[in-house]
Design a protein around this motif. Structure first.
Motif, mmCIF file in Angstrom:
data_model
loop_
_atom_site.group_PDB
_atom_site.id
_atom_site.type_symbol
_atom_site.label_atom_id
_atom_site.label_comp_id
_atom_site.label_asym_id
_atom_site.label_seq_id
_atom_site.Cartn_x
_atom_site.Cartn_y
_atom_site.Cartn_z
ATOM 1 N N ASP A 166 -4.149 -3.926 4.137
ATOM 2 C CA ASP A 166 -3.949 -2.842 5.113
ATOM 3 C C ASP A 166 -2.535 -2.869 5.680
ATOM 4 O O ASP A 166 -1.894 -1.828 5.845
ATOM 5 C CB ASP A 166 -4.951 -2.979 6.266
ATOM 6 C CG ASP A 166 -6.382 -2.689 5.836
ATOM 7 O OD1 ASP A 166 -6.559 -1.967 4.838
ATOM 8 O OD2 ASP A 166 -7.302 -3.197 6.490
ATOM 9 N N ILE A 167 -2.059 -4.072 5.975
ATOM 10 C CA ILE A 167 -0.740 -4.212 6.594
ATOM 11 C C ILE A 167 0.374 -3.930 5.591
ATOM 12 O O ILE A 167 1.318 -3.190 5.868
ATOM 13 C CB ILE A 167 -0.596 -5.629 7.185
ATOM 14 C CG1 ILE A 167 -1.623 -5.829 8.309
ATOM 15 C CG2 ILE A 167 0.813 -5.872 7.695
ATOM 16 C CD1 ILE A 167 -1.818 -7.263 8.727
ATOM 17 N N ALA A 182 -5.663 -7.556 -4.269
ATOM 18 C CA ALA A 182 -6.994 -7.904 -4.764
ATOM 19 C C ALA A 182 -6.905 -9.024 -5.795
ATOM 20 O O ALA A 182 -7.674 -9.996 -5.741
ATOM 21 C CB ALA A 182 -7.665 -6.676 -5.375
ATOM 22 N N PHE A 183 -5.957 -8.915 -6.736
ATOM 23 C CA PHE A 183 -5.798 -9.959 -7.754
ATOM 24 C C PHE A 183 -5.401 -11.288 -7.101
ATOM 25 O O PHE A 183 -5.928 -12.355 -7.447
ATOM 26 C CB PHE A 183 -4.744 -9.551 -8.786
ATOM 27 C CG PHE A 183 -5.279 -8.677 -9.881
ATOM 28 C CD1 PHE A 183 -6.160 -9.193 -10.825
ATOM 29 C CD2 PHE A 183 -4.928 -7.344 -9.965
ATOM 30 C CE1 PHE A 183 -6.671 -8.394 -11.842
ATOM 31 C CE2 PHE A 183 -5.427 -6.535 -10.970
ATOM 32 C CZ PHE A 183 -6.302 -7.058 -11.904
ATOM 33 N N GLY A 184 -4.461 -11.226 -6.159
ATOM 34 C CA GLY A 184 -4.036 -12.450 -5.492
ATOM 35 C C GLY A 184 -5.162 -13.095 -4.697
ATOM 36 O O GLY A 184 -5.369 -14.310 -4.758
ATOM 37 N N ILE A 204 -0.183 -1.802 -4.024
ATOM 38 C CA ILE A 204 -0.267 -2.950 -3.113
ATOM 39 C C ILE A 204 -1.683 -3.499 -3.060
ATOM 40 O O ILE A 204 -1.919 -4.711 -3.112
ATOM 41 C CB ILE A 204 0.209 -2.558 -1.709
ATOM 42 C CG1 ILE A 204 1.712 -2.286 -1.711
ATOM 43 C CG2 ILE A 204 -0.133 -3.649 -0.703
ATOM 44 C CD1 ILE A 204 2.545 -3.500 -2.080
ATOM 45 N N ARG A 205 -2.663 -2.616 -2.959
ATOM 46 C CA ARG A 205 -4.053 -3.073 -2.859
ATOM 47 C C ARG A 205 -4.512 -3.729 -4.158
ATOM 48 O O ARG A 205 -5.303 -4.676 -4.137
ATOM 49 C CB ARG A 205 -4.962 -1.902 -2.491
ATOM 50 C CG ARG A 205 -4.752 -1.412 -1.068
ATOM 51 C CD ARG A 205 -5.751 -0.340 -0.676
ATOM 52 N NE ARG A 205 -5.480 0.151 0.666
ATOM 53 C CZ ARG A 205 -5.885 -0.446 1.783
ATOM 54 N NH1 ARG A 205 -6.587 -1.568 1.718
ATOM 55 N NH2 ARG A 205 -5.600 0.073 2.966
ATOM 56 N N ARG A 232 3.447 0.888 4.813
ATOM 57 C CA ARG A 232 4.658 1.636 4.494
ATOM 58 C C ARG A 232 4.930 1.717 2.987
ATOM 59 O O ARG A 232 5.918 2.326 2.580
ATOM 60 C CB ARG A 232 5.872 1.000 5.170
ATOM 61 C CG ARG A 232 5.855 1.093 6.686
ATOM 62 C CD ARG A 232 7.102 0.459 7.284
ATOM 63 N NE ARG A 232 7.136 0.569 8.727
ATOM 64 C CZ ARG A 232 7.632 1.624 9.397
ATOM 65 N NH1 ARG A 232 8.117 2.651 8.725
ATOM 66 N NH2 ARG A 232 7.642 1.639 10.716
ATOM 67 N N LEU A 233 4.081 1.087 2.179
ATOM 68 C CA LEU A 233 4.309 1.059 0.735
ATOM 69 C C LEU A 233 3.204 1.822 0.011
ATOM 70 O O LEU A 233 2.259 2.321 0.630
ATOM 71 C CB LEU A 233 4.366 -0.399 0.258
ATOM 72 C CG LEU A 233 5.417 -1.281 0.942
ATOM 73 C CD1 LEU A 233 5.257 -2.724 0.513
ATOM 74 C CD2 LEU A 233 6.825 -0.785 0.636
#
Length: 294
Positions: free
Chosen positions: A137-138, A153-155, A148-149, A142-143
């Protein structure tokens, strides 16, 4: 994520971690059926499920699920954080590391707490002011959200899977040793119970379970401390002398070893402990549960 999607995914992760952990990792031998230990286990399970049921009735929103609605006091939060840290990995792993490495293990054990000021003063307030709940979420604020999600998720799944394997091995071997159950059965039972109470109870349930756990373990640890010191006349000097006599490395356990062999290794270990602690989501979210926390 909807509950009907979350539960199968969580259970699949539990079963996958169980398969990866394997029975060959541990050397604990299966014991005869211990009815007393099993009875105590079920008492704690019933108490945990009772807390989950109570918490589920109070979890009405996203804020309730992730931060307990901001209704946890500072003292309660402190006990919950203590409960988070006093896990099987902490008590068994760090105790074994201190036994094997002496001062190095002690430094490793207390190094995690250095990460708390980093979380509190540099991260918690700023993240809390954004009104977000997860790293994705954070970071996606801005990206590009989709990319990003996906990376988040993978990380998260990679880290959680390896972290979960360690926890499942510890839980499986402990229950196998105490209760006389098969290793795989023990892992699955603990994993399913964990998924249920976290999924339905949210932060309210996990907080109160950790508070109760912290109180029990602080009491039990204090009793063990006095019993152990009683064997050495309540003298820390005598206990240290006996440890040096009994250990294969002798007096070397009282000084820095391989973990502090040179400045580069020492700095690397320190940074790893600080930022590793700051990256633990269950610790970070604790700072969001206190009303008007700064």
């Amino acid at each position: 994520m909807k509950l009907r999607h979350l539960l199968p995914a969580a259970l699949a992760l539990i079963l996958g971690a169980s398969a990866l952990a394997g029975d060959a990792i541990g050397a604990a031998q299966k014991q005869p059926l211990n009815l007393t230990a099993i009875g105590m286990f079920f008492v704690f399970v019933v108490a945990t499920m009772g807390i989950t049921y109570w918490a589920a009735s109070r979890t009405k929103s996203t804020s309730d699920f992730y931060t307990a609605g901001g209704g946890i006091t500072g003292f309660q939060n402190g006990l919950a954080i203590a409960g988070d840290y006093m896990s099987a990995a902490t008590l068994l792993g760090l105790s074994a590391l201190t036994y094997a490495k002496g001062l190095d293990g002690f430094i490793y054990a207390i190094g995690f707490f250095v990460g708390w000021p980093v979380i509190l003063f540099l991260m918690a307030e700023r993240l809390r002011n954004l009104g977000k709940f997860t790293f994705a979420d954070i970071a996606s604020y801005r990206l590009e959200q989709g990319t990003i999600r996906t990376f988040a998720a993978f990380g998260s799944l990679t880290v959680v899977c390896f972290y979960l394997i360690v926890q499942m091995v510890g839980a499986g071997q402990l229950i196998k040793l105490l209760f006389g159950l098969d290793y795989t059965t023990a892992v699955i039972v603990v994993g399913v119970l964990m998924v249920i109470y976290v999924t339905f109870g949210g932060m309210i349930a996990t907080t109160w379970v950790q508070i109760i756990k912290a109180c029990l373990m602080l009491f039990g640890g204090t009793v063990l401390l006095f019993l152990a010191l009683g064997q050495f006349g309540f003298s820390l000097e005598e206990a240290a002398r006996k440890a040096v006599e009994a250990h294969k490395d002798g007096i070397k356990i009282m000084g820095p070893g391989s973990l502090m062999a040179d400045p580069v290794t020492a700095v690397s270990l320190s940074l790893g402990l600080v930022f590793g602690t700051a990256g633990l989501p269950h610790i970070m979210m604790r700072f969001f549960t206190v009303p008007n926390a700064k």
